[in-house]
Scaffold this active site. Structure first.
Site, PDB file in Angstrom:
ATOM      1  N   SER A  28       0.826  -1.213   0.000  1.00 26.95           N
ATOM      2  CA  SER A  28       0.000   0.000   0.000  1.00 26.95           C
ATOM      3  C   SER A  28       0.858   1.259   0.000  1.00 26.95           C
ATOM      4  O   SER A  28       0.597   2.218  -0.746  1.00 26.95           O
ATOM      5  CB  SER A  28      -0.922   0.003   1.230  1.00 26.95           C
ATOM      6  OG  SER A  28      -1.828  -1.060   1.193  1.00 26.95           O
ATOM      7  N   GLY A 100      -5.614  -4.123  -8.310  1.00 32.05           N
ATOM      8  CA  GLY A 100      -6.786  -3.291  -8.060  1.00 32.05           C
ATOM      9  C   GLY A 100      -6.417  -1.969  -7.426  1.00 32.05           C
ATOM     10  O   GLY A 100      -7.038  -0.930  -7.707  1.00 32.05           O
ATOM     11  N   SER A 173     -13.544   1.309   2.621  1.00 33.34           N
ATOM     12  CA  SER A 173     -12.610   1.045   1.521  1.00 33.34           C
ATOM     13  C   SER A 173     -11.544   2.125   1.480  1.00 33.34           C
ATOM     14  O   SER A 173     -11.827   3.279   1.132  1.00 33.34           O
ATOM     15  CB  SER A 173     -13.351   0.998   0.175  1.00 33.34           C
ATOM     16  OG  SER A 173     -12.416   0.922  -0.887  1.00 33.34           O
ATOM     17  N   GLN A 175      -9.218   2.166  -0.660  1.00 28.31           N
ATOM     18  CA  GLN A 175      -8.962   2.492  -2.066  1.00 28.31           C
ATOM     19  C   GLN A 175      -9.918   3.562  -2.571  1.00 28.31           C
ATOM     20  O   GLN A 175      -9.502   4.494  -3.272  1.00 28.31           O
ATOM     21  CB  GLN A 175      -9.070   1.227  -2.914  1.00 28.31           C
ATOM     22  CG  GLN A 175      -7.965   0.217  -2.645  1.00 28.31           C
ATOM     23  CD  GLN A 175      -8.090  -1.023  -3.505  1.00 28.31           C
ATOM     24  OE1 GLN A 175      -9.011  -1.156  -4.305  1.00 28.31           O
ATOM     25  NE2 GLN A 175      -7.165  -1.953  -3.335  1.00 28.31           N
ATOM     26  N   ASP A 325      -7.131  -7.965   4.036  1.00 25.31           N
ATOM     27  CA  ASP A 325      -6.295  -8.789   3.162  1.00 25.31           C
ATOM     28  C   ASP A 325      -5.761 -10.031   3.870  1.00 25.31           C
ATOM     29  O   ASP A 325      -5.247 -10.941   3.217  1.00 25.31           O
ATOM     30  CB  ASP A 325      -5.124  -7.974   2.624  1.00 25.31           C
ATOM     31  CG  ASP A 325      -5.545  -6.986   1.557  1.00 25.31           C
ATOM     32  OD1 ASP A 325      -6.571  -7.236   0.897  1.00 25.31           O
ATOM     33  OD2 ASP A 325      -4.864  -5.966   1.384  1.00 25.31           O
ATOM     34  N   LYS A 352     -12.452  -9.284  -4.099  1.00 31.08           N
ATOM     35  CA  LYS A 352     -10.996  -9.125  -4.181  1.00 31.08           C
ATOM     36  C   LYS A 352     -10.507  -9.786  -5.473  1.00 31.08           C
ATOM     37  O   LYS A 352     -11.282  -9.998  -6.411  1.00 31.08           O
ATOM     38  CB  LYS A 352     -10.341  -9.722  -2.932  1.00 31.08           C
ATOM     39  CG  LYS A 352     -10.595  -8.901  -1.664  1.00 31.08           C
ATOM     40  CD  LYS A 352      -9.817  -7.600  -1.713  1.00 31.08           C
ATOM     41  CE  LYS A 352      -9.857  -6.843  -0.424  1.00 31.08           C
ATOM     42  NZ  LYS A 352      -9.039  -5.614  -0.465  1.00 31.08           N
ATOM     43  N   ARG A 356     -12.710 -14.524  -2.169  1.00 30.97           N
ATOM     44  CA  ARG A 356     -11.814 -15.183  -1.224  1.00 30.97           C
ATOM     45  C   ARG A 356     -12.556 -16.031  -0.188  1.00 30.97           C
ATOM     46  O   ARG A 356     -11.957 -16.938   0.393  1.00 30.97           O
ATOM     47  CB  ARG A 356     -10.913 -14.142  -0.542  1.00 30.97           C
ATOM     48  CG  ARG A 356      -9.842 -13.613  -1.489  1.00 30.97           C
ATOM     49  CD  ARG A 356      -8.955 -12.568  -0.867  1.00 30.97           C
ATOM     50  NE  ARG A 356      -7.857 -12.236  -1.786  1.00 30.97           N
ATOM     51  CZ  ARG A 356      -7.059 -11.182  -1.660  1.00 30.97           C
ATOM     52  NH1 ARG A 356      -7.248 -10.341  -0.653  1.00 30.97           N
ATOM     53  NH2 ARG A 356      -6.102 -10.961  -2.524  1.00 30.97           N
ATOM     54  N   ARG A 401      -2.922 -14.221  -2.580  1.00 26.77           N
ATOM     55  CA  ARG A 401      -3.147 -14.526  -1.163  1.00 26.77           C
ATOM     56  C   ARG A 401      -3.773 -15.906  -0.962  1.00 26.77           C
ATOM     57  O   ARG A 401      -3.498 -16.567   0.046  1.00 26.77           O
ATOM     58  CB  ARG A 401      -3.976 -13.429  -0.510  1.00 26.77           C
ATOM     59  CG  ARG A 401      -3.295 -12.057  -0.590  1.00 26.77           C
ATOM     60  CD  ARG A 401      -3.723 -11.092   0.464  1.00 26.77           C
ATOM     61  NE  ARG A 401      -3.253  -9.751   0.136  1.00 26.77           N
ATOM     62  CZ  ARG A 401      -2.021  -9.306   0.348  1.00 26.77           C
ATOM     63  NH1 ARG A 401      -1.119 -10.103   0.910  1.00 26.77           N
ATOM     64  NH2 ARG A 401      -1.665  -8.071   0.009  1.00 26.77           N
TER      65      ARG A 401
END
Length: 441
Positions: A28, A100, A173, A175, A325, A352, A356, A401
Protein backbone atom coordinates in the site's frame (compact mmCIF):
# COMPACT_ATOMS: atom_id res chain seq x y z
CA UNK A 1 1.03 -7.77 -18.02
CA UNK A 2 -0.24 -11.37 -18.31
CA UNK A 3 1.02 -14.05 -15.94
CA UNK A 4 3.40 -16.74 -17.11
CA UNK A 5 2.22 -20.30 -17.65
CA UNK A 6 0.69 -21.88 -14.53
CA UNK A 7 3.24 -22.96 -11.95
CA UNK A 8 1.87 -25.82 -9.85
CA UNK A 9 3.60 -26.50 -6.54
CA UNK A 10 3.27 -29.20 -3.89
CA UNK A 11 3.91 -28.35 -0.23
CA UNK A 12 4.95 -31.03 2.25
CA UNK A 13 4.80 -31.06 6.04
CA UNK A 14 7.52 -28.92 7.69
CA UNK A 15 9.32 -30.22 10.79
CA UNK A 16 9.76 -26.70 12.19
CA UNK A 17 10.43 -23.16 11.00
CA UNK A 18 13.26 -21.09 12.44
CA UNK A 19 15.40 -18.08 11.60
CA UNK A 20 15.07 -14.42 10.74
CA UNK A 21 13.65 -12.85 7.63
CA UNK A 22 12.63 -9.47 6.27
CA UNK A 23 9.41 -9.23 4.28
CA UNK A 24 9.09 -7.01 1.19
CA UNK A 25 8.11 -3.36 1.49
CA UNK A 26 4.51 -2.51 2.26
CA UNK A 27 2.48 -2.74 -0.94
CA UNK A 28 0.00 0.00 0.00
CA UNK A 29 2.77 2.43 0.92
CA UNK A 30 4.84 1.51 -2.16
CA UNK A 31 1.98 2.36 -4.55
CA UNK A 32 1.36 5.70 -2.85
CA UNK A 33 5.06 6.58 -2.64
CA UNK A 34 5.41 6.25 -6.42
CA UNK A 35 2.22 8.18 -7.20
CA UNK A 36 2.87 11.12 -4.90
CA UNK A 37 6.56 11.31 -5.81
CA UNK A 38 5.47 11.49 -9.45
CA UNK A 39 3.27 14.51 -8.58
CA UNK A 40 5.91 16.33 -6.54
CA UNK A 41 8.19 18.99 -8.03
CA UNK A 42 11.78 17.71 -7.82
CA UNK A 43 13.43 14.38 -7.03
CA UNK A 44 12.10 11.98 -4.40
CA UNK A 45 14.01 8.91 -3.17
CA UNK A 46 12.29 5.72 -2.06
CA UNK A 47 14.07 2.88 -0.23
CA UNK A 48 12.55 -0.52 0.47
CA UNK A 49 9.99 -0.30 -2.34
CA UNK A 50 8.12 -3.55 -2.98
CA UNK A 51 9.33 -4.69 -6.41
CA UNK A 52 6.37 -6.97 -7.12
CA UNK A 53 4.30 -6.92 -10.30
CA UNK A 54 1.50 -4.81 -8.81
CA UNK A 55 3.83 -1.97 -7.79
CA UNK A 56 5.77 -2.18 -11.05
CA UNK A 57 2.45 -1.66 -12.85
CA UNK A 58 2.03 1.61 -10.93
CA UNK A 59 5.59 2.66 -11.85
CA UNK A 60 4.96 1.93 -15.53
CA UNK A 61 1.73 3.94 -15.50
CA UNK A 62 3.37 6.97 -13.89
CA UNK A 63 6.18 6.82 -16.46
CA UNK A 64 3.56 6.69 -19.21
CA UNK A 65 2.10 9.93 -17.81
CA UNK A 66 5.39 11.83 -17.75
CA UNK A 67 7.26 11.01 -14.53
CA UNK A 68 10.94 9.99 -14.62
CA UNK A 69 11.37 6.86 -12.51
CA UNK A 70 14.71 5.11 -12.12
CA UNK A 71 16.10 2.35 -9.86
CA UNK A 72 19.79 2.40 -9.02
CA UNK A 73 22.13 -0.48 -8.19
CA UNK A 74 21.49 -0.04 -4.46
CA UNK A 75 17.74 -0.62 -4.98
CA UNK A 76 16.94 3.05 -4.32
CA UNK A 77 14.21 4.42 -6.55
CA UNK A 78 14.54 8.03 -7.76
CA UNK A 79 11.44 9.78 -9.04
CA UNK A 80 11.36 13.16 -10.80
CA UNK A 81 7.79 14.37 -10.59
CA UNK A 82 5.72 16.42 -13.03
CA UNK A 83 3.85 18.46 -10.40
CA UNK A 84 0.17 18.30 -9.47
CA UNK A 85 -1.77 19.02 -12.65
CA UNK A 86 1.18 18.05 -14.83
CA UNK A 87 0.27 14.50 -15.83
CA UNK A 88 0.64 13.94 -19.57
CA UNK A 89 -1.63 12.10 -21.96
CA UNK A 90 -0.46 8.45 -22.12
CA UNK A 91 0.13 7.19 -25.65
CA UNK A 92 -1.28 3.74 -24.97
CA UNK A 93 -3.50 1.86 -22.54
CA UNK A 94 -2.36 1.62 -18.91
CA UNK A 95 -1.95 -2.11 -18.18
CA UNK A 96 -2.68 -2.65 -14.49
CA UNK A 97 -1.94 -6.38 -14.54
CA UNK A 98 -3.55 -7.82 -11.40
CA UNK A 99 -3.47 -4.64 -9.31
CA UNK A 100 -6.79 -3.29 -8.06
CA UNK A 101 -4.96 -0.71 -5.92
CA UNK A 102 -3.11 0.69 -8.94
CA UNK A 103 -6.31 0.89 -10.94
CA UNK A 104 -8.53 2.59 -8.38
CA UNK A 105 -5.94 5.07 -7.12
CA UNK A 106 -4.77 6.01 -10.63
CA UNK A 107 -8.37 6.54 -11.70
CA UNK A 108 -8.52 9.13 -8.93
CA UNK A 109 -5.36 10.86 -10.14
CA UNK A 110 -6.50 10.98 -13.77
CA UNK A 111 -10.04 12.15 -12.87
CA UNK A 112 -8.94 15.75 -12.21
CA UNK A 113 -6.39 16.06 -15.04
CA UNK A 114 -7.26 17.10 -18.62
CA UNK A 115 -6.23 13.73 -20.08
CA UNK A 116 -7.88 10.49 -21.17
CA UNK A 117 -6.61 7.10 -20.06
CA UNK A 118 -7.70 3.57 -20.86
CA UNK A 119 -7.22 1.04 -18.05
CA UNK A 120 -6.76 -2.65 -18.83
CA UNK A 121 -5.84 -5.65 -16.67
CA UNK A 122 -5.50 -9.41 -16.55
CA UNK A 123 -8.46 -11.81 -16.40
CA UNK A 124 -8.67 -11.61 -12.60
CA UNK A 125 -8.61 -7.81 -12.42
CA UNK A 126 -11.03 -7.52 -15.34
CA UNK A 127 -13.58 -9.44 -13.27
CA UNK A 128 -13.45 -6.98 -10.37
CA UNK A 129 -16.11 -4.22 -10.19
CA UNK A 130 -14.96 -0.61 -10.25
CA UNK A 131 -18.37 0.95 -9.68
CA UNK A 132 -17.59 2.09 -6.14
CA UNK A 133 -14.82 4.33 -7.54
CA UNK A 134 -16.67 5.30 -10.71
CA UNK A 135 -19.56 6.79 -8.71
CA UNK A 136 -17.68 9.49 -6.73
CA UNK A 137 -15.25 10.30 -9.55
CA UNK A 138 -18.19 10.82 -11.92
CA UNK A 139 -19.68 13.23 -9.39
CA UNK A 140 -16.41 15.18 -9.58
CA UNK A 141 -16.84 15.48 -13.35
CA UNK A 142 -14.86 12.57 -14.79
CA UNK A 143 -16.40 10.90 -17.84
CA UNK A 144 -15.98 7.13 -17.41
CA UNK A 145 -16.96 4.44 -19.90
CA UNK A 146 -16.57 0.98 -18.40
CA UNK A 147 -17.20 -2.55 -19.61
CA UNK A 148 -20.46 -4.21 -18.49
CA UNK A 149 -20.75 -4.42 -14.72
CA UNK A 150 -18.42 -1.44 -14.21
CA UNK A 151 -15.37 -3.53 -15.08
CA UNK A 152 -12.15 -3.20 -17.06
CA UNK A 153 -11.26 -2.32 -19.68
CA UNK A 154 -12.54 1.19 -19.05
CA UNK A 155 -11.80 4.64 -20.42
CA UNK A 156 -11.63 7.66 -18.11
CA UNK A 157 -11.68 11.22 -19.41
CA UNK A 158 -10.63 13.62 -16.67
CA UNK A 159 -12.11 17.07 -16.02
CA UNK A 160 -9.97 20.08 -15.18
CA UNK A 161 -11.02 21.91 -13.14
CA UNK A 162 -12.91 19.08 -11.45
CA UNK A 163 -15.73 19.64 -8.94
CA UNK A 164 -14.96 19.29 -5.21
CA UNK A 165 -17.39 16.99 -3.42
CA UNK A 166 -18.23 15.76 0.06
CA UNK A 167 -18.47 11.99 -0.13
CA UNK A 168 -19.55 9.52 2.55
CA UNK A 169 -18.07 6.08 1.97
CA UNK A 170 -20.93 3.54 1.64
CA UNK A 171 -18.52 0.69 2.48
CA UNK A 172 -15.19 0.71 4.32
CA UNK A 173 -12.61 1.04 1.52
CA UNK A 174 -9.21 2.69 1.73
CA UNK A 175 -8.96 2.49 -2.07
CA UNK A 176 -12.15 4.49 -2.66
CA UNK A 177 -11.18 7.02 0.01
CA UNK A 178 -7.73 7.41 -1.54
CA UNK A 179 -9.09 7.74 -5.08
CA UNK A 180 -11.30 10.67 -4.04
CA UNK A 181 -8.50 12.35 -2.07
CA UNK A 182 -6.08 11.96 -4.99
CA UNK A 183 -8.65 13.46 -7.36
CA UNK A 184 -9.02 16.31 -4.86
CA UNK A 185 -5.31 17.12 -5.13
CA UNK A 186 -5.87 18.90 -8.44
CA UNK A 187 -9.42 20.14 -7.73
CA UNK A 188 -9.95 23.75 -6.65
CA UNK A 189 -11.52 24.11 -3.23
CA UNK A 190 -11.90 21.47 -0.54
CA UNK A 191 -12.77 17.83 -1.20
CA UNK A 192 -14.06 15.86 1.79
CA UNK A 193 -14.37 12.16 2.47
CA UNK A 194 -16.45 11.00 5.44
CA UNK A 195 -15.37 7.59 6.72
CA UNK A 196 -17.91 5.92 9.06
CA UNK A 197 -15.53 2.99 9.66
CA UNK A 198 -11.78 3.74 9.84
CA UNK A 199 -9.63 2.12 7.15
CA UNK A 200 -5.87 2.10 6.58
CA UNK A 201 -4.62 5.68 6.65
CA UNK A 202 -1.44 5.50 4.57
CA UNK A 203 -2.80 8.02 2.05
CA UNK A 204 -3.53 10.62 4.72
CA UNK A 205 -0.11 10.19 6.36
CA UNK A 206 1.76 10.37 3.09
CA UNK A 207 -0.23 13.26 1.59
CA UNK A 208 0.51 15.30 4.71
CA UNK A 209 4.17 14.28 4.51
CA UNK A 210 4.40 15.56 0.94
CA UNK A 211 2.95 18.91 2.02
CA UNK A 212 -0.69 18.65 1.04
CA UNK A 213 -3.09 20.72 3.14
CA UNK A 214 -5.05 17.89 4.74
CA UNK A 215 -7.04 17.61 7.97
CA UNK A 216 -8.58 14.64 9.75
CA UNK A 217 -11.30 15.44 12.26
CA UNK A 218 -14.02 13.51 14.09
CA UNK A 219 -17.55 14.04 12.79
CA UNK A 220 -21.03 12.92 13.84
CA UNK A 221 -20.86 9.72 11.75
CA UNK A 222 -17.10 9.15 11.48
CA UNK A 223 -13.77 10.61 10.46
CA UNK A 224 -13.87 13.60 8.13
CA UNK A 225 -10.82 13.86 5.86
CA UNK A 226 -10.52 17.17 4.00
CA UNK A 227 -7.95 18.09 1.35
CA UNK A 228 -7.42 21.50 -0.26
CA UNK A 229 -6.85 21.21 -3.98
CA UNK A 230 -4.34 22.68 -6.41
CA UNK A 231 -1.64 21.51 -4.02
CA UNK A 232 2.10 21.78 -4.49
CA UNK A 233 3.80 18.62 -3.29
CA UNK A 234 7.40 18.70 -2.10
CA UNK A 235 9.78 15.81 -2.88
CA UNK A 236 10.50 13.40 -0.05
CA UNK A 237 12.88 10.68 1.08
CA UNK A 238 10.79 7.64 1.98
CA UNK A 239 11.74 4.40 3.72
CA UNK A 240 9.03 1.80 3.14
CA UNK A 241 8.42 -0.51 6.15
CA UNK A 242 7.82 -4.24 5.74
CA UNK A 243 4.32 -5.17 4.62
CA UNK A 244 2.16 -6.52 7.49
CA UNK A 245 0.06 -8.38 4.92
CA UNK A 246 3.17 -10.29 3.84
CA UNK A 247 4.32 -10.80 7.44
CA UNK A 248 0.88 -12.32 8.13
CA UNK A 249 1.84 -15.61 6.44
CA UNK A 250 4.84 -16.09 8.74
CA UNK A 251 2.86 -15.03 11.82
CA UNK A 252 0.46 -17.88 11.14
CA UNK A 253 3.12 -20.36 9.98
CA UNK A 254 5.22 -19.77 13.09
CA UNK A 255 2.16 -20.12 15.29
CA UNK A 256 0.88 -23.44 13.86
CA UNK A 257 4.01 -25.43 12.90
CA UNK A 258 5.24 -27.17 16.09
CA UNK A 259 8.67 -26.13 17.34
CA UNK A 260 8.81 -22.96 15.28
CA UNK A 261 10.62 -19.80 16.42
CA UNK A 262 11.05 -17.03 13.84
CA UNK A 263 11.73 -13.29 13.82
CA UNK A 264 10.13 -11.10 11.15
CA UNK A 265 12.13 -7.89 10.87
CA UNK A 266 10.95 -4.35 10.12
CA UNK A 267 7.18 -4.96 10.07
CA UNK A 268 4.93 -1.93 9.70
CA UNK A 269 2.48 -1.75 12.61
CA UNK A 270 0.22 1.07 11.53
CA UNK A 271 -2.82 0.77 13.86
CA UNK A 272 -5.13 0.51 10.84
CA UNK A 273 -3.27 -2.64 9.71
CA UNK A 274 -2.89 -4.74 12.89
CA UNK A 275 -6.21 -6.58 12.98
CA UNK A 276 -4.64 -9.99 12.31
CA UNK A 277 -2.07 -9.49 15.07
CA UNK A 278 -4.92 -8.67 17.46
CA UNK A 279 -6.96 -11.70 16.35
CA UNK A 280 -4.03 -14.13 16.62
CA UNK A 281 -3.21 -12.89 20.10
CA UNK A 282 -6.86 -13.40 21.07
CA UNK A 283 -6.42 -17.01 19.89
CA UNK A 284 -3.34 -17.43 22.10
CA UNK A 285 -0.53 -16.79 19.62
CA UNK A 286 2.92 -16.07 21.07
CA UNK A 287 3.94 -12.96 19.11
CA UNK A 288 6.10 -10.31 20.76
CA UNK A 289 7.29 -6.94 19.45
CA UNK A 290 10.99 -6.12 19.60
CA UNK A 291 12.82 -2.84 18.90
CA UNK A 292 9.65 -0.78 18.37
CA UNK A 293 10.44 2.41 16.44
CA UNK A 294 9.07 5.04 14.03
CA UNK A 295 10.29 4.93 10.41
CA UNK A 296 9.07 7.53 7.93
CA UNK A 297 6.12 8.40 10.14
CA UNK A 298 4.99 4.78 10.44
CA UNK A 299 5.33 2.57 13.57
CA UNK A 300 7.63 -0.41 12.96
CA UNK A 301 8.90 -3.36 15.03
CA UNK A 302 10.49 -6.79 14.70
CA UNK A 303 8.03 -9.59 15.50
CA UNK A 304 9.15 -12.79 17.26
CA UNK A 305 6.70 -15.63 16.60
CA UNK A 306 6.82 -18.94 18.47
CA UNK A 307 4.60 -21.97 18.12
CA UNK A 308 1.59 -21.83 20.43
CA UNK A 309 -1.65 -23.72 21.02
CA UNK A 310 -4.43 -21.70 19.39
CA UNK A 311 -8.00 -21.58 20.65
CA UNK A 312 -11.07 -20.80 18.54
CA UNK A 313 -12.65 -17.37 18.85
CA UNK A 314 -15.44 -15.31 17.38
CA UNK A 315 -13.46 -12.75 15.44
CA UNK A 316 -14.80 -9.26 16.24
CA UNK A 317 -16.32 -7.92 12.98
CA UNK A 318 -14.94 -4.46 13.73
CA UNK A 319 -11.45 -5.86 13.09
CA UNK A 320 -12.33 -6.48 9.43
CA UNK A 321 -11.11 -3.16 7.96
CA UNK A 322 -7.72 -3.55 9.66
CA UNK A 323 -7.09 -7.06 8.33
CA UNK A 324 -9.23 -7.42 5.20
CA UNK A 325 -6.30 -8.79 3.16
CA UNK A 326 -5.30 -11.17 5.95
CA UNK A 327 -8.59 -13.10 6.25
CA UNK A 328 -7.43 -15.98 3.99
CA UNK A 329 -4.48 -16.78 6.24
CA UNK A 330 -6.59 -16.15 9.36
CA UNK A 331 -8.89 -18.91 8.06
CA UNK A 332 -5.81 -21.15 7.91
CA UNK A 333 -4.92 -20.39 11.53
CA UNK A 334 -8.48 -21.31 12.51
CA UNK A 335 -8.05 -24.73 10.90
CA UNK A 336 -5.44 -25.57 13.59
CA UNK A 337 -7.21 -24.05 16.60
CA UNK A 338 -9.18 -25.91 19.27
CA UNK A 339 -12.90 -25.51 18.60
CA UNK A 340 -14.94 -23.62 16.02
CA UNK A 341 -13.71 -20.21 14.91
CA UNK A 342 -16.30 -17.83 13.46
CA UNK A 343 -14.85 -15.07 11.27
CA UNK A 344 -17.48 -12.80 9.75
CA UNK A 345 -17.97 -9.14 8.83
CA UNK A 346 -15.81 -9.43 5.70
CA UNK A 347 -18.20 -8.88 2.77
CA UNK A 348 -15.34 -7.16 0.93
CA UNK A 349 -13.64 -10.54 0.40
CA UNK A 350 -16.20 -11.36 -2.28
CA UNK A 351 -14.75 -8.74 -4.66
CA UNK A 352 -11.00 -9.12 -4.18
CA UNK A 353 -8.67 -10.78 -6.74
CA UNK A 354 -11.01 -13.74 -6.31
CA UNK A 355 -14.06 -14.45 -4.18
CA UNK A 356 -11.81 -15.18 -1.22
CA UNK A 357 -14.58 -16.59 0.97
CA UNK A 358 -15.57 -19.22 -1.60
CA UNK A 359 -11.95 -19.88 -2.59
CA UNK A 360 -10.81 -20.49 0.99
CA UNK A 361 -13.82 -22.69 1.78
CA UNK A 362 -12.90 -24.83 -1.23
CA UNK A 363 -9.24 -24.85 -0.18
CA UNK A 364 -9.95 -25.98 3.36
CA UNK A 365 -12.58 -28.56 2.40
CA UNK A 366 -10.28 -30.07 -0.24
CA UNK A 367 -7.80 -30.69 2.56
CA UNK A 368 -10.16 -32.20 5.08
CA UNK A 369 -11.15 -29.14 7.12
CA UNK A 370 -14.85 -28.78 7.98
CA UNK A 371 -16.21 -25.28 7.45
CA UNK A 372 -19.42 -23.41 6.79
CA UNK A 373 -19.59 -20.58 4.28
CA UNK A 374 -21.45 -17.40 5.24
CA UNK A 375 -22.12 -14.41 3.03
CA UNK A 376 -19.51 -12.45 4.97
CA UNK A 377 -17.02 -15.08 6.16
CA UNK A 378 -16.48 -18.65 7.36
CA UNK A 379 -16.98 -20.83 10.42
CA UNK A 380 -14.12 -23.33 10.71
CA UNK A 381 -13.67 -26.46 12.85
CA UNK A 382 -10.08 -26.65 14.02
CA UNK A 383 -7.88 -29.69 14.67
CA UNK A 384 -6.70 -28.60 18.12
CA UNK A 385 -3.15 -28.30 16.84
CA UNK A 386 -2.97 -31.63 15.00
CA UNK A 387 -2.08 -31.64 11.29
CA UNK A 388 -4.98 -31.15 8.89
CA UNK A 389 -5.56 -34.20 6.63
CA UNK A 390 -4.24 -32.45 3.50
CA UNK A 391 -3.86 -34.29 0.20
CA UNK A 392 -6.02 -31.84 -1.74
CA UNK A 393 -5.49 -29.79 -4.89
CA UNK A 394 -6.10 -26.05 -4.45
CA UNK A 395 -7.30 -23.69 -7.19
CA UNK A 396 -5.53 -20.41 -6.51
CA UNK A 397 -7.92 -18.47 -8.79
CA UNK A 398 -5.08 -16.16 -9.97
CA UNK A 399 -5.02 -14.81 -6.40
CA UNK A 400 -1.67 -14.42 -4.66
CA UNK A 401 -3.15 -14.53 -1.16
CA UNK A 402 -5.08 -17.73 -1.81
CA UNK A 403 -1.89 -19.33 -3.13
CA UNK A 404 0.28 -18.26 -0.17
CA UNK A 405 -2.38 -19.12 2.41
CA UNK A 406 -2.64 -22.61 0.91
CA UNK A 407 1.13 -22.99 1.21
CA UNK A 408 0.94 -22.19 4.93
CA UNK A 409 -1.84 -24.76 5.37
CA UNK A 410 0.35 -27.39 3.71
CA UNK A 411 3.19 -26.84 6.16
CA UNK A 412 1.22 -28.68 8.88
CA UNK A 413 -0.73 -31.23 6.85
CA UNK A 414 -0.59 -35.02 7.08
CA UNK A 415 -0.41 -35.36 3.29
CA UNK A 416 1.10 -32.90 0.78
CA UNK A 417 -1.06 -30.02 -0.47
CA UNK A 418 -0.85 -29.07 -4.16
CA UNK A 419 -1.57 -25.56 -5.44
CA UNK A 420 -2.47 -25.44 -9.14
CA UNK A 421 -0.68 -22.15 -9.82
CA UNK A 422 1.67 -20.14 -7.59
CA UNK A 423 2.74 -17.71 -10.34
CA UNK A 424 0.45 -14.96 -8.89
CA UNK A 425 2.63 -14.86 -5.75
CA UNK A 426 5.03 -12.64 -7.72
CA UNK A 427 2.46 -9.83 -7.71
CA UNK A 428 3.20 -9.06 -4.06
CA UNK A 429 5.95 -11.33 -2.72
CA UNK A 430 8.59 -12.42 -5.27
CA UNK A 431 10.91 -13.84 -2.57
CA UNK A 432 8.22 -15.87 -0.75
CA UNK A 433 9.42 -19.36 -1.67
CA UNK A 434 13.09 -18.54 -1.19
CA UNK A 435 12.34 -17.31 2.31
CA UNK A 436 10.19 -20.37 3.06
CA UNK A 437 13.13 -22.57 2.06
CA UNK A 438 15.41 -20.59 4.38
CA UNK A 439 13.07 -20.99 7.35
CA UNK A 440 12.64 -24.72 6.66
CA UNK A 441 16.37 -25.50 6.30
Amino acid sequence: MPHALPQPRTIAHAERLSGRLRVPGDKSISHRALMLSALAVGESRVEGLLEGEDVLATAAAMRAMGAEIMRDEECIWRIHGVGVGGLLQPTGALDMGNSGTSTRLLMGLVASHPITATFTGDASLSGRPMGRVIEPLSRMGADITASPGGRLPLMLRGLCPAVPIEYTLPVASAQVKSAVLLAGLNTPGITRVIEPVPTRDHSERMLAGFGAELTVEPGPIGRVISIRGEAELKPQQIVVPGDPSSAAFWMVAGSVVPGSDIVIENVGLNPTRTGLLTALRMMGADITEQDARIVGGEPVADLRVRHAALSAIEVPPDLAPSMIDEYPVLFVSAAFASGRTVARGAHELRVKESDRIAAMRATLEANGVACIEHEDGLSIEGTGGDPIPGGGVVASKLDHRIAMSSVIAGLHAARPVTIDDVAPVATSYPSFFDQLEGLSA
